[in-house]
Design a protein around this motif. Structure first.
Motif, PDB file in Angstrom:
ATOM      1  N   PHE A 102       0.887  -1.157   0.000  1.00 44.86           N
ATOM      2  CA  PHE A 102       0.000   0.000   0.000  1.00 44.86           C
ATOM      3  C   PHE A 102       0.930   1.213   0.000  1.00 44.86           C
ATOM      4  CE2 PHE A 102      -2.501   3.174   2.486  1.00 44.86           C
ATOM      5  CZ  PHE A 102      -3.438   3.413   1.512  1.00 44.86           C
ATOM      6  N   SER A 103       1.185   1.740  -1.193  1.00 42.59           N
ATOM      7  CA  SER A 103       2.270   2.715  -1.350  1.00 42.59           C
ATOM      8  C   SER A 103       2.077   3.990  -0.543  1.00 42.59           C
ATOM      9  CB  SER A 103       2.448   3.064  -2.817  1.00 42.59           C
ATOM     10  OG  SER A 103       2.982   1.950  -3.482  1.00 42.59           O
ATOM     11  N   LEU A 138      -9.838  -1.556   2.769  1.00 41.57           N
ATOM     12  CA  LEU A 138      -9.716  -2.605   3.787  1.00 41.57           C
ATOM     13  C   LEU A 138      -8.284  -3.134   3.829  1.00 41.57           C
ATOM     14  CD1 LEU A 138     -12.872  -4.879   3.679  1.00 41.57           C
ATOM     15  CD2 LEU A 138     -12.314  -2.997   5.207  1.00 41.57           C
ATOM     16  N   GLU A 139      -7.714  -3.340   2.624  1.00 41.92           N
ATOM     17  CA  GLU A 139      -6.355  -3.846   2.566  1.00 41.92           C
ATOM     18  C   GLU A 139      -5.377  -2.903   3.253  1.00 41.92           C
ATOM     19  OE1 GLU A 139      -4.824  -5.066  -1.343  1.00 41.92           O
ATOM     20  OE2 GLU A 139      -6.501  -6.472  -1.284  1.00 41.92           O
ATOM     21  N   SER A 140      -5.589  -1.605   3.037  1.00 42.21           N
ATOM     22  CA  SER A 140      -4.662  -0.634   3.627  1.00 42.21           C
ATOM     23  C   SER A 140      -4.786  -0.638   5.144  1.00 42.21           C
ATOM     24  CB  SER A 140      -4.936   0.755   3.073  1.00 42.21           C
ATOM     25  OG  SER A 140      -6.166   1.232   3.576  1.00 42.21           O
ATOM     26  N   ILE A 141      -6.001  -0.870   5.645  1.00 44.88           N
ATOM     27  CA  ILE A 141      -6.176  -0.912   7.096  1.00 44.88           C
ATOM     28  C   ILE A 141      -5.426  -2.111   7.671  1.00 44.88           C
ATOM     29  CG2 ILE A 141      -7.871  -1.271   8.940  1.00 44.88           C
ATOM     30  CD1 ILE A 141      -9.803   0.440   7.305  1.00 44.88           C
ATOM     31  N   SER A 179      -4.966 -14.164   6.400  1.00 46.18           N
ATOM     32  CA  SER A 179      -4.824 -14.334   4.956  1.00 46.18           C
ATOM     33  C   SER A 179      -3.664 -13.497   4.426  1.00 46.18           C
ATOM     34  CB  SER A 179      -6.126 -13.981   4.247  1.00 46.18           C
ATOM     35  OG  SER A 179      -6.321 -12.593   4.273  1.00 46.18           O
ATOM     36  N   LYS A 180      -3.509 -12.291   4.987  1.00 44.39           N
ATOM     37  CA  LYS A 180      -2.378 -11.455   4.544  1.00 44.39           C
ATOM     38  C   LYS A 180      -1.064 -12.101   4.954  1.00 44.39           C
ATOM     39  CE  LYS A 180      -4.916  -8.447   2.708  1.00 44.39           C
ATOM     40  NZ  LYS A 180      -5.170  -8.657   1.304  1.00 44.39           N
ATOM     41  N   THR A 181      -1.020 -12.644   6.142  1.00 44.17           N
ATOM     42  CA  THR A 181       0.198 -13.315   6.599  1.00 44.17           C
ATOM     43  C   THR A 181       0.507 -14.493   5.690  1.00 44.17           C
ATOM     44  OG1 THR A 181      -0.598 -12.795   8.796  1.00 44.17           O
ATOM     45  CG2 THR A 181       1.321 -14.207   8.671  1.00 44.17           C
ATOM     46  N   TYR A 182      -0.540 -15.241   5.320  1.00 47.11           N
ATOM     47  CA  TYR A 182      -0.405 -16.395   4.442  1.00 47.11           C
ATOM     48  C   TYR A 182       0.236 -15.973   3.113  1.00 47.11           C
ATOM     49  CZ  TYR A 182      -2.003 -20.299   1.542  1.00 47.11           C
ATOM     50  OH  TYR A 182      -2.075 -21.363   0.691  1.00 47.11           O
ATOM     51  N   LEU A 183      -0.300 -14.861   2.560  1.00 41.62           N
ATOM     52  CA  LEU A 183       0.251 -14.397   1.283  1.00 41.62           C
ATOM     53  C   LEU A 183       1.692 -13.925   1.442  1.00 41.62           C
ATOM     54  CD1 LEU A 183      -2.837 -12.531  -0.179  1.00 41.62           C
ATOM     55  CD2 LEU A 183      -1.809 -14.652  -0.983  1.00 41.62           C
TER      56      LEU A 183
END
Ligand code: UDP
Ligand code: MG
Length: 313
Positions: A180-181, A219-222, A291-295
């Motif tokens: 998230f730049s 949501l991703e940025s949060i 899920s983010k950790t997984y990726l």
């Protein structure tokens, strides 16, 4: 002489690219006594003739380079690829649709040359031409994220900015997959000067964003820049335990003093529904982070390059 790299992520932008090239070369000509340029077009798996246009431009102008992905990886990946390919002493990121006025590059460069700032960035102060609902939610989003994240996310900040080599090298040290730049630029620190301007509408082509995509992106940025939602899950859990404890006491006392007429089935159903809803909600929050950790642990590359100006076919 200094070299300025201009990074331009492009996704289905065959119409806008020639217009952009025209405008940016004007700026380069105007600044030719101060700096030389390279233009890096990142073709983000476009389905139209973006790649052909990039090839054509690089044939006729040696300053034009390009990186072409094997599929669409998103603008974040495009920006990263551009930063990695760049060779300049100063690096700018720009949209191809001329929503980022190329004329500002000279002002940015002059500011950086004064040596006080490491980055000159832009933010929109108006959202003209945008649906009012979107503006409303955008405002709400910026209020929320700045409350729950330690990294400042500037309201209306665009990706259009000119940075020093040093700052770009720092940005490239962040190897995360979920990029998230806006947050990353701010996280690395350094001195940033903000230029403000009014929203400009696209010259050609159409926007690649709709409300739903923006919502998911927010949501991703949060998840990327705050762990407060995880704390919210625990706090809700504690709160509901407390409420349950008090209810138990109330019921015990009530039963032993006034007896217990069997009633209250509807309220029981409501409570079960509410509590199980909150449980699922909290599991969802944890799932997001999981899920983010997984990726991240998979360590997949952020993008795959199929062709550059050096491997042109
Ligand atoms: N873009 C990209 N990959 C994508 C979506 C967009 O490289 O998957 C590029 C697009 O070509 C443009 C920039 O990102 O140069 C900004 O996109 P757009 O103008 O659609 O966004 P907006 O300005 O409406 O926020
Ligand atoms: Mg745009």
């Amino acid at each position: 002489m200094d070299k300025i790299s201009i990074i331009v992520p492009c996704y289905n932008e065959e119409e806008a690219m020639p217009i952009f090239y025209e405008e940016i070369t004007k700026v380069a000509d105007k600044m030719k006594k101060k700096a030389e340029f390279e233009f890096i077009f990142v073709n983000d798996g476009s389905r139209d003739n973006t790649l052909e246009v990039a090839r054509g431009l690089s044939d006729k102008d040696k300053r034009v380079r390009y990186v072409s992905f094997s599929r669409n990886f998103g603008k974040e990946a495009g920006m990263l690829a551009g930063l990695e390919a760049s060779r300049g002493d100063f690096i700018a990121i720009m949209d191809v649709d001329l929503q980022d006025p190329p004329a500002l590059v000279e002002e940015m460069y002059d500011t950086l040359k004064e040596g006080v700032y490491d980055c000159v960035a832009t933010r929109r102060v108006s959202r003209d031409g945008e649906p009012p609902v979107r503006s409303f939610f955008a405002e709400l989003y910026y209020k929320l994220i700045n409350k729950i994240s330690k990294t400042e996310i500037v309201n209306g900040a665009r990706d259009f900015r000119l940075m020093t080599r040093q700052m770009v090298d720092s940005i490239l040290e962040l190897r995360e997959y979920n990029r998230f730049s806006k947050g990353i630029f701010s996280w690395v620190g350094y001195n940033t000067k903000w230029l403000e301007y009014k929203n400009v509408e696209r010259v050609a082509g159409t926007t690649k964003w709709n409300f739903w995509k923006l919502f998911l992106y927010s949501l991703e940025s949060i998840v990327a820049f705050s762990t407060v939602p995880l704390a919210v899950a625990s706090i809700l859990g504690i709160l509901f335990c407390l409420i349950a404890f008090i209810m138990i006491l109330v019921i015990i006392i009530k039963t032993s003093t006034v007896g217990d007429p069997v009633a209250g089935w509807p309220s029981l159903v409501c409570i079960i529904l509410l509590v199980s809803g909150i449980q699922l909600f909290c599991m969802g929050i944890i799932g997001q982070y999981l899920s983010k950790t997984y990726l991240e642990v998979k360590k997949r590359p952020v993008y795959i390059i199929k062709e550059t100006e050096e491997t042109k076919r």
